[in-house]
Enzyme design. Structure first.
Site, mmCIF file in Angstrom:
data_model
loop_
_atom_site.group_PDB
_atom_site.id
_atom_site.type_symbol
_atom_site.label_atom_id
_atom_site.label_comp_id
_atom_site.label_asym_id
_atom_site.label_seq_id
_atom_site.Cartn_x
_atom_site.Cartn_y
_atom_site.Cartn_z
ATOM 1 N N HIS A 265 42.130 -13.942 31.733
ATOM 2 C CA HIS A 265 41.984 -14.759 32.940
ATOM 3 C C HIS A 265 42.865 -14.220 34.051
ATOM 4 O O HIS A 265 43.733 -13.361 33.822
ATOM 5 C CB HIS A 265 42.235 -16.250 32.654
ATOM 6 C CG HIS A 265 43.596 -16.561 32.107
ATOM 7 N ND1 HIS A 265 43.950 -16.332 30.804
ATOM 8 C CD2 HIS A 265 44.690 -17.088 32.694
ATOM 9 C CE1 HIS A 265 45.201 -16.704 30.613
ATOM 10 N NE2 HIS A 265 45.683 -17.157 31.758
ATOM 11 N N ARG A 280 50.954 -26.353 32.459
ATOM 12 C CA ARG A 280 50.270 -25.624 31.374
ATOM 13 C C ARG A 280 50.926 -25.913 30.031
ATOM 14 O O ARG A 280 52.150 -25.887 29.908
ATOM 15 C CB ARG A 280 50.315 -24.112 31.638
ATOM 16 C CG ARG A 280 49.279 -23.369 30.792
ATOM 17 C CD ARG A 280 49.341 -21.885 30.974
ATOM 18 N NE ARG A 280 50.425 -21.311 30.180
ATOM 19 C CZ ARG A 280 50.715 -20.026 30.150
ATOM 20 N NH1 ARG A 280 50.024 -19.169 30.874
ATOM 21 N NH2 ARG A 280 51.706 -19.575 29.403
HETATM 22 C C1 SIN Z 1 46.397 -20.294 37.003
HETATM 23 O O1 SIN Z 1 47.434 -20.689 37.551
HETATM 24 O O2 SIN Z 1 45.293 -20.424 37.516
HETATM 25 C C2 SIN Z 1 46.466 -19.614 35.665
HETATM 26 C C3 SIN Z 1 47.866 -19.492 35.176
HETATM 27 C C4 SIN Z 1 47.926 -18.756 33.850
HETATM 28 O O3 SIN Z 1 47.828 -17.540 33.828
HETATM 29 O O4 SIN Z 1 48.045 -19.401 32.819
#
Ligand code: SIN
Length: 293
Positions: A265, A280
């Site tokens: 991601h 998170r």
């Molecule tokens: C995000 O902030 O969109 C993703 C962060 C991550 O890499 O967990």
């Protein structure tokens, strides 16, 4: 892959055929019955990343939701939220310059012996423009990989290291994530080689998937960094082809959960002048070695 459909009371709307689905008809703030938790695990295995809008979870609710997928993890190198060792506050202030946490293709903490099986991100403050996140299916990428690259990677290990947190590869100061996130950088133990299979098999779907990413992988086992680089670059160019991705526009209260070992991601750093705040959490599962294809 079906379009929007109902399954046992849930409405599932895939974002793309390869990856991502929005789920409606569930309130994540209340404890999940076992059959719903099973259903969400099955949907996650199929779509790799699930999105639930307008949930507005507090931290206790987010942790309970995360535990429905696996045990909560405490991760090294990123200073957690005070009093909440399993929660990372992903924050960028309106006046911050420089990088953003997660602002390159990666698989969370793939350099650990047991990287998170998955991550949960809950949006609290969302910029009025930008701040999207992209995910890419490494199962779709593996399936479409040209045969010579498949042969080269099958049954081969790759070397992962915690580059951004170590000594040897730590990023220059002016490119580091800004003041909103506190990182423990400069720890030589983050530079230790960690061997993981380059190809995994998903325990629920049986699909094979690439397990490489440019943030933490330095070389293929049995090759030097110089020999590995052109191969890893060619694989990565393929692994992030647009047709294997989805891009998600956040709204406050949205919760995402992703299968960390089936995806990479990328947090897009395109909202200068605006604030973004997410929380998170991560959950554990099988190690990559236990998932060798
Ligand atoms: C995000 O902030 O969109 C993703 C962060 C991550 O890499 O967990």
């Amino acid at each position: 892959m079906q379009g929007t459909h109902q399954t046992d009371g849930l409405t599932v709307t895939p974002l793309t055929s390869a990856i991502g689905a929005e789920i409606e008809g569930v309130d994540l703030s209340t404890p999940q019955p076992a059959d719903l938790a099973d259903q969400l695990r099955t949907l996650l295995a199929r779509h790799h990343v699930l999105f639930f809008r307008a949930q507005h979870l507090d931290l206790e609710q987010q942790k309970r939701f995360t535990e429905g997928f696996g045990p909560l993890l405490t991760l090294p190198y990123v200073t957690p939220l005070e009093g909440e060792p399993q929660v990372i506050r992903v924050y960028k202030g309106a006046d911050e310059r420089g990088g953003v946490f997660g602002g390159d293709w990666h698989t969370d903490f793939s350099f650990l012996e047991r990287p998170p099986a998955g991550s949960v991100l809950s949006a609290h403050t969302v910029p009025p423009q930008g701040g999207d996140t992209l995910w890419v299916s490494q199962a779709a990428a593996w399936e479409a990989l040209p045969a010579p690259l498949k042969e080269l990677l099958a049954e081969r290990d790759a070397v992962h290291v915690g580059k951004p947190y170590g000594v040897k590869w730590a990023p220059p100061l002016d490119t580091q994530t800004g003041a909103g996130m506190k990182m423990a950088r400069g720890d030589a133990s983050a530079d230790e080689d960690r061997l993981h299979p380059a190809v995994l098999r998903h325990p629920l779907t049986g699909r094979q998937m690439l397990f490489l990413n440019p943030t933490y992988v330095v070389r293929l086992d049995g090759m030097s960094e110089e020999e590995s680089r052109p191969i890893l670059e060619a694989v990565q160019r393929h692994a992030i082809r647009p047709e294997f991705t989805c891009r998600f526009r956040w709204s406050p209260g949205t919760v995402a959960v992703w299968d960390n070992l089936a995806t990479q991601h990328y947090a897009v750093n395109d909202y200068q002048g605006f604030e973004r705040l997410m929380y998170r959490t991560t959950f554990g599962g099988l190690s990559p070695r236990e998932m060798a294809a």
